[in-house]
Design a protein around this motif. Structure first.
Motif, PDB file in Angstrom:
ATOM      1  N   ASP A   1       0.642   8.624  -8.173  1.00 31.49           N
ATOM      2  CA  ASP A   1       0.140   9.811  -7.471  1.00 31.49           C
ATOM      3  C   ASP A   1       0.640   9.742  -6.038  1.00 31.49           C
ATOM      4  OD1 ASP A   1      -1.271  11.953  -6.469  1.00 31.49           O
ATOM      5  OD2 ASP A   1      -3.201  10.918  -6.437  1.00 31.49           O
ATOM      6  N   THR A   2       1.311  10.768  -5.577  1.00 34.70           N
ATOM      7  CA  THR A   2       1.840  10.744  -4.218  1.00 34.70           C
ATOM      8  C   THR A   2       1.152  11.810  -3.380  1.00 34.70           C
ATOM      9  OG1 THR A   2       3.609  12.329  -4.629  1.00 34.70           O
ATOM     10  CG2 THR A   2       4.085  10.029  -5.098  1.00 34.70           C
ATOM     11  N   PHE A   3       0.447  11.366  -2.369  1.00 35.34           N
ATOM     12  CA  PHE A   3      -0.191  12.300  -1.439  1.00 35.34           C
ATOM     13  C   PHE A   3       0.700  12.463  -0.218  1.00 35.34           C
ATOM     14  CE2 PHE A   3      -2.115  12.863   2.620  1.00 35.34           C
ATOM     15  CZ  PHE A   3      -2.965  13.926   2.446  1.00 35.34           C
ATOM     16  N   TRP A   4       1.032  13.690   0.120  1.00 33.61           N
ATOM     17  CA  TRP A   4       1.741  13.938   1.375  1.00 33.61           C
ATOM     18  C   TRP A   4       1.696  15.402   1.711  1.00 33.61           C
ATOM     19  CZ3 TRP A   4       7.028  15.943   1.128  1.00 33.61           C
ATOM     20  CH2 TRP A   4       7.499  16.121  -0.169  1.00 33.61           C
ATOM     21  N   GLN A   5       2.414  15.825   2.736  1.00 36.55           N
ATOM     22  CA  GLN A   5       2.302  17.182   3.242  1.00 36.55           C
ATOM     23  C   GLN A   5       3.649  17.670   3.768  1.00 36.55           C
ATOM     24  OE1 GLN A   5      -0.594  16.014   6.378  1.00 36.55           O
ATOM     25  NE2 GLN A   5      -2.030  17.311   5.252  1.00 36.55           N
ATOM     26  N   THR A   6       3.783  18.987   3.894  1.00 38.08           N
ATOM     27  CA  THR A   6       4.978  19.572   4.494  1.00 38.08           C
ATOM     28  C   THR A   6       5.247  18.913   5.849  1.00 38.08           C
ATOM     29  OG1 THR A   6       4.398  21.657   3.445  1.00 38.08           O
ATOM     30  CG2 THR A   6       6.022  21.759   5.217  1.00 38.08           C
TER      31      THR A   6
ATOM     32  N   THR B   1       8.382  19.668  -1.341  1.00 36.10           N
ATOM     33  CA  THR B   1       8.675  18.704  -2.403  1.00 36.10           C
ATOM     34  C   THR B   1      10.110  18.877  -2.898  1.00 36.10           C
ATOM     35  OG1 THR B   1       6.363  18.810  -3.034  1.00 36.10           O
ATOM     36  CG2 THR B   1       7.847  17.756  -4.592  1.00 36.10           C
TER      37      THR B   1
ATOM     38  N   ASP C   1      -7.325  16.708   5.430  1.00 36.79           N
ATOM     39  CA  ASP C   1      -7.945  16.336   4.160  1.00 36.79           C
ATOM     40  C   ASP C   1      -9.074  15.340   4.389  1.00 36.79           C
ATOM     41  OD1 ASP C   1      -6.269  17.367   1.751  1.00 36.79           O
ATOM     42  OD2 ASP C   1      -4.780  16.702   3.206  1.00 36.79           O
TER      43      ASP C   1
ATOM     44  N   VAL D   1       2.230  15.212  -7.531  1.00 39.07           N
ATOM     45  CA  VAL D   1       2.074  15.581  -6.129  1.00 39.07           C
ATOM     46  C   VAL D   1       1.432  16.953  -6.013  1.00 39.07           C
ATOM     47  CG1 VAL D   1       4.355  16.696  -6.007  1.00 39.07           C
ATOM     48  CG2 VAL D   1       3.282  15.892  -3.909  1.00 39.07           C
ATOM     49  N   GLY D   2       0.805  17.189  -4.867  1.00 35.52           N
ATOM     50  CA  GLY D   2       0.371  18.544  -4.518  1.00 35.52           C
ATOM     51  C   GLY D   2      -1.118  18.719  -4.439  1.00 35.52           C
ATOM     52  N   GLU D   3      -1.867  17.959  -5.195  1.00 34.52           N
ATOM     53  CA  GLU D   3      -3.319  18.116  -5.238  1.00 34.52           C
ATOM     54  C   GLU D   3      -3.872  16.856  -5.893  1.00 34.52           C
ATOM     55  OE1 GLU D   3      -4.210  20.961  -8.433  1.00 34.52           O
ATOM     56  OE2 GLU D   3      -2.070  20.872  -8.844  1.00 34.52           O
ATOM     57  N   PRO D   4      -5.174  16.645  -5.737  1.00 39.71           N
ATOM     58  CA  PRO D   4      -5.745  15.472  -6.401  1.00 39.71           C
ATOM     59  C   PRO D   4      -5.556  15.601  -7.913  1.00 39.71           C
ATOM     60  CG  PRO D   4      -7.317  16.459  -4.853  1.00 39.71           C
ATOM     61  CD  PRO D   4      -6.165  17.402  -4.968  1.00 39.71           C
TER      62      PRO D   4
ATOM     63  N   LEU E   1      -0.733  25.382  -0.770  1.00 38.05           N
ATOM     64  CA  LEU E   1      -1.790  25.561   0.221  1.00 38.05           C
ATOM     65  C   LEU E   1      -1.844  27.005   0.650  1.00 38.05           C
ATOM     66  CD1 LEU E   1      -1.967  22.898   3.020  1.00 38.05           C
ATOM     67  CD2 LEU E   1      -3.428  23.233   1.043  1.00 38.05           C
TER      68      LEU E   1
ATOM     69  N   ASN F   1      -6.213  24.881  -1.984  1.00 36.90           N
ATOM     70  CA  ASN F   1      -5.034  24.340  -2.647  1.00 36.90           C
ATOM     71  C   ASN F   1      -4.980  24.907  -4.068  1.00 36.90           C
ATOM     72  OD1 ASN F   1      -3.123  22.707  -3.942  1.00 36.90           O
ATOM     73  ND2 ASN F   1      -3.577  20.988  -2.603  1.00 36.90           N
TER      74      ASN F   1
ATOM     75  N   ARG G   1      -9.167  19.351   0.887  1.00 42.33           N
ATOM     76  CA  ARG G   1      -9.092  19.890   2.245  1.00 42.33           C
ATOM     77  C   ARG G   1     -10.485  19.985   2.858  1.00 42.33           C
ATOM     78  NH1 ARG G   1      -3.996  20.054   4.377  1.00 42.33           N
ATOM     79  NH2 ARG G   1      -5.005  21.231   6.030  1.00 42.33           N
TER      80      ARG G   1
HETATM   81  C1  WT7 Z   1      -1.729  19.306   1.064  1.00 39.00           C
HETATM   82  C2  WT7 Z   1      -0.331  19.479   1.583  1.00 39.00           C
HETATM   83  C3  WT7 Z   1       3.737  17.601  -0.160  1.00 39.00           C
HETATM   84  C4  WT7 Z   1       3.488  18.047  -1.446  1.00 39.00           C
HETATM   85  C5  WT7 Z   1       3.293  19.499  -1.682  1.00 39.00           C
HETATM   86  C6  WT7 Z   1       2.165  20.119  -0.940  1.00 39.00           C
HETATM   87  C7  WT7 Z   1      -2.724  18.357  -0.816  1.00 39.00           C
HETATM   88  C8  WT7 Z   1      -0.800  17.002  -1.705  1.00 39.00           C
HETATM   89  C9  WT7 Z   1      -1.836  15.488  -2.868  1.00 39.00           C
HETATM   90  C10 WT7 Z   1      -2.290  14.409  -3.686  1.00 39.00           C
HETATM   91  C11 WT7 Z   1      -4.487  15.046  -3.178  1.00 39.00           C
HETATM   92  C12 WT7 Z   1      -2.801  16.313  -2.262  1.00 39.00           C
HETATM   93  C13 WT7 Z   1      -3.449  17.912   0.427  1.00 39.00           C
HETATM   94  C14 WT7 Z   1      -2.395  18.064   1.508  1.00 39.00           C
HETATM   95  N1  WT7 Z   1      -2.122  17.247  -1.558  1.00 39.00           N
HETATM   96  N2  WT7 Z   1      -0.620  15.953  -2.515  1.00 39.00           N
HETATM   97  N3  WT7 Z   1      -1.448  13.594  -4.313  1.00 39.00           N
HETATM   98  N4  WT7 Z   1      -3.622  14.229  -3.811  1.00 39.00           N
HETATM   99  N5  WT7 Z   1      -4.123  16.093  -2.406  1.00 39.00           N
HETATM  100  O1  WT7 Z   1       2.513  20.214   0.403  1.00 39.00           O
HETATM  101  O2  WT7 Z   1       1.788  22.554   0.886  1.00 39.00           O
HETATM  102  O3  WT7 Z   1       2.069  20.861   2.748  1.00 39.00           O
HETATM  103  O4  WT7 Z   1       0.158  20.704   1.122  1.00 39.00           O
HETATM  104  O5  WT7 Z   1      -1.691  19.241  -0.369  1.00 39.00           O
HETATM  105  O6  WT7 Z   1      -4.518  18.787   0.644  1.00 39.00           O
HETATM  106  O7  WT7 Z   1      -2.939  18.196   2.802  1.00 39.00           O
HETATM  107  P1  WT7 Z   1       1.665  21.143   1.352  1.00 39.00           P
END
Ligand code: WT7
Length: 655
Positions: free
Chosen positions: A417-422, A317, A507, A392-395, A533, A528, A522
């Motif tokens: 709310d932004t859902f994404w991943q590394t 992030t 997820d 960001v980061g979790e629900p 994570l 998380n 997850r």
């Molecule tokens: C995992 C990725 C990229 C942001 C920092 C975390 C969870 C992330 C959300 C959200 C629900 C979320 C998922 C995902 N996650 N954002 N808005 N709603 N869950 O990056 O360490 O790569 O973790 O974080 O489980 O797979 P990360």
């Protein structure tokens, strides 16, 4: 407060944001989205034209789940004619520290060039890996961008990681230098240079591969920050140099290394379900395009914005929304070294008032923690500058969402709310949220280029509403990671094997009858914790290294502030005694091995673990035991059912 009505409500976008928005309506979004998935080359090719390229800007994707770019030679966009604009306001842990840190675009560019020249003089070149282990000071972004300027792959390790985690990452990435600071300021100095030094003692560098040993370390000190001088750290002449010693004389001219769009830009480690962290590798063209574009649309970036993402640059992030995204858009943003609780729980809102922040991005865990202190900490500060509040980061749970919307945003802001991943860089849900009617807790709709699918266990796409399945993405997009550093096979197995032709997020999710996507968490062995994570396997392996532990099983457990925490069951070796002292030792071990943020919340004695007859630990049963739920579900495959009662009896009273 009874939120039941409000949580079911649809929150329309605030009218005052409608006029300035890049995308004027949901219909416009739908049209742009359609083009982004039906004609990705045209769509991203047009966006790429806004960047500076030395040769062509043709963007092409192949049919498989991998991107291919014909882009050549990308150059980071320090926008012309805005050299005097502030790039970063730096805010230290102590509110009195801030003045030393503001930096304009041209000053930043000069520092980056200087540091790039220093890296070059130390013999580092395109393709080398450099580890960066630093607190949230401006030098961190200078160091990362100096690497980018030379085509050196930066591998930033979050400063909260332990010496051992740092060492693992340096070795796996075969880094040849490390840039670090001697401490993080938290009212007192937490030594960090020391962790780097410990590496030398800690790690057995393989003799036969001397190239793996970091050969140079550039100790970083900012000229303006006296406090960093206080710390004595170990030093090796001829190998280590002080930042302030070398920066003064270095030249501010440094021609960038011209890169192919598919050349690596950086790697960043993320937890893996087998325990060993994965070096996620991103490339120059795709990552730059995608971080810039998501920043522009998701926060609806405007040139007069003051933007603040509270994440540490050590996580994805921070890479994307403290460094690359804002800088590629020429934005002014804030780098904050401190914590939300110092000097008190009003610090975030005090900073928002001070800089007149317009767009704010943080984690649900911080919101939950701050909610508990009461509204006065928020309302005594002026937040009228705020327009977009993102998480960001979790629900995000609806209570936290509503507090963010009603109290922090005074019902005047778009909550996003932004859902994404590394791995995906916003390979994500949520789109031009500023104009999306939102539902508290839903990650809404996909960003441009993303085709989310809810998949059944059997690999069939689920189309009916409200049925949960695996969240997978159907076609490639520029910001998708390209490989796991040094282990391409692991990349393919982890992300593409379960459902061939789809990227698997790990997820679970469902889509409601209005098409809104709800991420449920997850569905692999990851936990998380406060948006970080953690791999249960990695924690288990730290626990079984203790001489008294025979076996360990770690499961996710609900936590009011952190969202989830870890709950560890440990089976001791014959004749060993379980005690409070041992619990503390085991918690410390995980802290030491991984980092303070990974410390488990619960460690329970488990004379036996619930296993199937084939010897597999039944984690779903352990999760039930951890929460004290006697309804443990189907246990017909369990080898010895008597362990369950014993485990219930041995639950720690505070669990
Ligand atoms: C995992 C990725 C990229 C942001 C920092 C975390 C969870 C992330 C959300 C959200 C629900 C979320 C998922 C995902 N996650 N954002 N808005 N709603 N869950 O990056 O360490 O790569 O973790 O974080 O489980 O797979 P990360």
């Amino acid at each position: 407060m009874d939120n039941s009505d409000e949580t079911a409500r649809l929150f329309p976008p605030p009218d005052r944001l409608r006029n300035e928005s890049h995308v004027k309506s949901m219909d416009d979004y739908k049209e742009m989205y359609k083009r982004s998935v039906e004609d990705p080359e045209g769509f991203w090719g047009d966006i790429a034209k806004q960047f500076y390229w030395k040769r062509s800007n043709i963007y092409q994707m192949d049919g498989g789940c991998q991107n291919k770019h014909l882009l050549q030679c990308y150059r980071p966009a320090y926008k012309n004619g805005q050299g005097d604009k502030i790039a970063f306001f730096w805010e230290g842990n102590d509110p009195a520290d801030h003045d030393s840190g503001n930096i304009t675009y041209s000053q930043l560019k000069d520092k980056i060039c200087k540091f790039a020249n220093i890296l070059k003089q130390s013999g580092l070149k395109k393709g080398d890996r450099v580890a960066i282990y630093m607190p949230m000071i401006l030098e961190l972004t200078v160091a990362m961008l100096a690497c980018a300027r030379l085509g050196i792959i930066h591998s930033i390790v979050f400063a909260g990681f332990s010496a051992e985690s740092l060492a693992d990452r340096i070795l796996d990435g075969q880094c040849s230098a490390i840039v670090t600071a001697d401490g993080v300021w938290r009212g007192h100095l937490l030594p960090k240079g020391h962790n780097v030094q410990q590496n030398g003692d800690y790690v057995d560098y393989p003799e036969e591969k001397p190239a793996q040993r970091p050969t140079r370390s550039l100790k970083v000190l900012d000229d303006g920050l006296e406090l960093y001088h206080a710390q004595k750290i170990n030093w090796t002449d001829g190998r280590d140099v002080w930042w302030h010693d070398v920066m003064g004389t270095a030249s501010t001219d440094c021609e960038p290394e011209w890169m192919d769009a598919e050349d690596p830009l950086f790697m960043l480690y993320t937890s893996g379900s087998t325990g060993k962290p994965k070096g996620v590798l991103h490339t120059v063209g795709g990552y730059m395009l995608y971080s810039a574009t998501t920043f522009k649309y998701a926060f609806d970036y405007q040139p007069d914005d003051i933007y603040w993402c509270t994440a540490d640059v050590g996580w994805i992030t921070g890479h994307t929304y403290v460094a690359y995204g804002p800088l590629n858009n020429g934005a002014t943003s804030i780098i904050f070294e401190g914590t939300p609780f110092f000097p008190d729980a009003g610090r975030f809102w005090a900073i928002i008032e001070k800089y007149k922040v317009t767009k704010f991005y943080t984690a649900p865990t911080a919101i939950r923690a701050l909610m508990r202190y009461g509204d006065e900490y928020v309302t005594k500060y002026d937040r009228s500058s705020l327009k977009v509040l993102a998480t960001v980061g979790e629900p995000i749970n609806p209570e936290a969402w509503l507090w963010y919307h009603n109290v922090v945003g005074n019902k005047q802001c778009a909550v996003v709310d932004t859902f994404w991943q590394t791995e995906t860089v916003r390979g994500s849900l949520h789109e031009v949220e500023v104009l999306t009617p939102t539902k508290p807790g839903s990650a809404t709709f996909p960003f441009f280029g993303i085709v989310p699918v809810i998949m059944s266990d059997e690999g069939v796409e689920i189309t009916e509403p409200n049925v949960e399945g695996y969240l997978v993405f159907k076609q490639p997009w520029p910001g998708l990671m390209r490989t796991v550093y040094g282990d391409h096979e692991r990349y393919e197995t982890t992300y593409f094997k379960k459902f061939p032709g789809y990227y698997c997020t790990g997820d679970g999710a469902k889509r409601d009858e209005d098409g809104y996507i709800w991420v449920t968490g997850r569905i692999d062995d990851m936990v998380n914790v406060s948006g970080h994570l953690l791999s249960t396997a990695e924690i288990e392996s730290a626990l079984v290294e203790h001489p008294t532990v025979a076996e360990a099983a770690v499961v996710s457990h609900p936590h009011k502030i952190k969202g989830e925490c870890t709950y560890c069951f440990v089976t001791l070796k014959e004749g060993k005694e379980f005690s409070d002292a041992l619990v503390k030792e085991l918690m410390d071990r995980v802290r030491k091995k991984i980092g303070p943020f990974a410390q488990p919340d619960f460690v329970q004695n488990a004379p036996g673990l619930p296993k199937t007859r084939s010897g597999k630990i039944m984690r779903r049963v352990l999760r039930k035991i951890a929460v004290g739920d006697k309804n443990v579900g189907d246990i017909t495959t369990m080898a010895d059912e008597t362990v369950i009662d014993k485990l219930f009896q041995l639950r720690p009273p505070e669990a």
